[in-house]
Design an enzyme around this catalytic site. Structure first.
Site, short mmCIF file in Angstrom:
data_model
loop_
_atom_site.label_atom_id
_atom_site.label_comp_id
_atom_site.label_asym_id
_atom_site.label_seq_id
_atom_site.Cartn_x
_atom_site.Cartn_y
_atom_site.Cartn_z
N SER A 202 45.38 -35.81 85.09
CA SER A 202 44.88 -36.85 85.97
C SER A 202 43.87 -37.79 85.33
CB SER A 202 44.26 -36.20 87.21
OG SER A 202 43.12 -35.43 86.82
N LYS B 33 35.37 -40.70 84.03
CA LYS B 33 36.39 -40.57 85.08
C LYS B 33 35.72 -40.76 86.45
CE LYS B 33 39.98 -37.14 86.33
NZ LYS B 33 40.47 -35.77 86.00
N SER C 98 44.25 -31.71 83.01
CA SER C 98 43.99 -33.14 83.20
C SER C 98 43.25 -33.86 82.08
CB SER C 98 43.25 -33.38 84.52
OG SER C 98 44.19 -33.34 85.57
#
Ligand code: GLN
Length: 487
Positions: A153, A78, A177
């Site tokens: 996310s 990420k 997330s």
């Protein structure tokens, strides 16, 4: 089966037997990214050259009979996780040209283990969101239905694993997330216990709940990745060196095990398809020998309101460092000389942050301000303690809890992006474990109108082992994790 479709476990065995090379695996993933990422948009950066060089190094080691569960395994991270020499933007304009000067501890550990970094994945800006629609670089699309969000996310990581662009991906989970995209994309996502995996080198969102963890194709793979990234780190004082990750059971009977069903997590407003998938999963767990017990967590209803006071408060403090002076100028150096300090400040802060980051900075600043602090932040912290105590207490009576991860399957892009409150309610089943710092895993457990549904297991503090045991037994007895999106 194509090489990029392999699990870590399968690829590891083939590498060790020298049936394939890490370069083969890495090339297969890079090819897949080229084929499908134009449509999915999961990756913000792909480091092809560096990845192939790392893969070659791993192959040399394997040739010399070095072993390791992640040696030569390609992955994506990420883009709010620092990767030395590689752009790390947190999907924000404010960090558009930011090249991380050091590796996050978890990246360092993966490097030492010989894993191969393929690139960086999309997210909601600074990890604020549940859909990736808050990214400054465009929304990621769900591989199961390109008109839908992948969750967030860590949506880029979820979509990339589901579309077999990598063997696993790293995400961060502050309030769901990792678990939300795992649920929406039909894969496994583990939020470790707070303190299990180091936060050093994450771009901080909410320091008191941020935890990095893996998104994988199986529960077993999640255990493998966690065993490499976990452990005490002198750069993160909240990591602890206790309760090692041992005795990971590989499937089998769940006799003697009691799973709690908190009644506040089985509520109206959850889609019928999700409820049906839960009921079916409970039957499957019973067939494996598990017993169920109804439990109650009455403070659950305060989870989202408390989370959305504490989180913006910490965000307003953590994002203060992007003051337009030390960090995050998205203008070129020669322009910088011309611009006076005030205009730099205005440009990077005023135009740099997207609307959701600004909203949270304002909410948090308000909640922490003199005169309001006691009514909001302090009160929220007190309720948070209640939530934690209540969850710990109930977990003394059962081995783990089972709940839906999300109240519904992936929603359409744009469907609720103009309604922040609705978006915050996505987190209804995930904030509890985050506020309490407990480990939780999302595992695929069925489909609702051809879209994946995930179940959540919440464990006792530092007892990821039970989640792995329960999850892998379920996985061995079902086939949901084997279903692939056609793209
Ligand atoms: N939906 C949560 C939020 O917007 C998830 C955040 C996270 O876990 N990074 O705050």
């Amino acid at each position: 089966m194509k090489l990029n479709q392999l699990t870590i476990k399968q690829a590891g065995q083939m590498l060790a037997k020298k049936e394939i090379t890490s370069v083969d695996l890495t090339k297969a993933c890079l090819k897949r990214i080229k084929e499908v990422d134009g449509k999915i948009k999961a990756c913000l950066t792909v480091c092809e050259k560096e990845a192939l060089a790392e893969a070659k190094k791993a192959d040399e080691k394997i040739k010399n009979d070095e072993t390791g569960e992640l040696l030569g395994i390609p992955y994506l991270a990420k883009d709010n996780i620092m990767t030395r020499g590689v752009k790390t933007t947190a999907a924000s304009k404010i960090l558009e040209n930011y090249i991380a000067p050091y590796d996050a501890t978890i990246i360092k550990r993966l490097k030492q283990a010989g894993a191969v970094l393929l690139g960086k994945t999309n997210l909601d800006e600074f990890a604020h969101g549940a859909s990736t629609e808050n990214s400054a670089y465009g929304t990621t699309h769900n591989p199961w239905d390109l008109s839908r969000v992948p969750g967030g996310s860590s949506g880029g990581s979820g979509a990339a694993v589901a579309a077999d662009m990598c063997l696993f991906a790293l995400g961060t989970d502050t309030g769901g997330s990792i678990r939300c995209p795992a649920s929406f994309c039909g894969i496994t996502g583990l939020k470790p216990t707070y303190g299990r995996s180091s936060r050093f080198g994450l771009i901080a969102m909410t320091s008191s709940t941020d935890v990095p963890g893996p998104l994988t194709k199986t529960v077993e793979d999640a255990a493998i990745v966690l065993s490499v990234i976990a452990g005490v780190d002198k750069n993160d004082a909240t990591t602890v060196d206790k309760i090692p990750l041992t005795h990971f059971a590989k499937g089998g009977s769940l006799k003697g095990l009691t799973i709690g069903l908190p009644k506040e997590y089985f509520i109206e407003g959850t889609d019928k398809g999700v409820t049906e998938a839960m009921e079916k999963a409970i039957e499957d767990f019973k067939k494996l020998g598990a017993k169920f017990k109804q439990v109650s967590l009455p403070h659950t209803k305060y989870g989202v309101p408390v989370y959305y006071i504490i989180t913006p408060s910490e965000i307003s403090s953590n994002l203060a460092r992007f003051d337009g002076i030390k960090y995050g100028l998205s203008i070129q150096d020669d322009d910088r000389a011309k611009a006076d300090l005030m205009s730099i400040y205005t440009k990077s802060r005023g135009k740099g942050f997207g609307p959701e980051a600004k909203r949270r900075i304002m909410l948090g600043t308000y909640a922490l301000s003199a005169g309001y602090f006691e009514a909001y932040y302090l009160q929220a912290q007190k309720v948070r303690t209640k939530i934690k105590q209540e969850m710990d207490k109930v977990l003394e009576t059962v081995d783990c809890l089972l709940t839906p991860t999300e109240p519904h399957a992936a929603f359409k892009i744009g469907e609720q992006s103009n309604d922040p409150l609705k978006m915050y309610l996505e987190d209804i089943f995930v904030t509890g474990a985050s506020l309490a710092g407990l480990p939780a895993i999302s595992i695929p457990c069925g489909f609702d109108k051809n879209l994946p549904v995930g179940l959540q297991l919440i464990g006792k503090r530092f007892d990821e082992a039970t989640l792995f045991r329960v999850g892998s037994s379920y996985e061995k007895a079902t086939e949901w994790h084997l279903k692939k999106a056609e793209i």
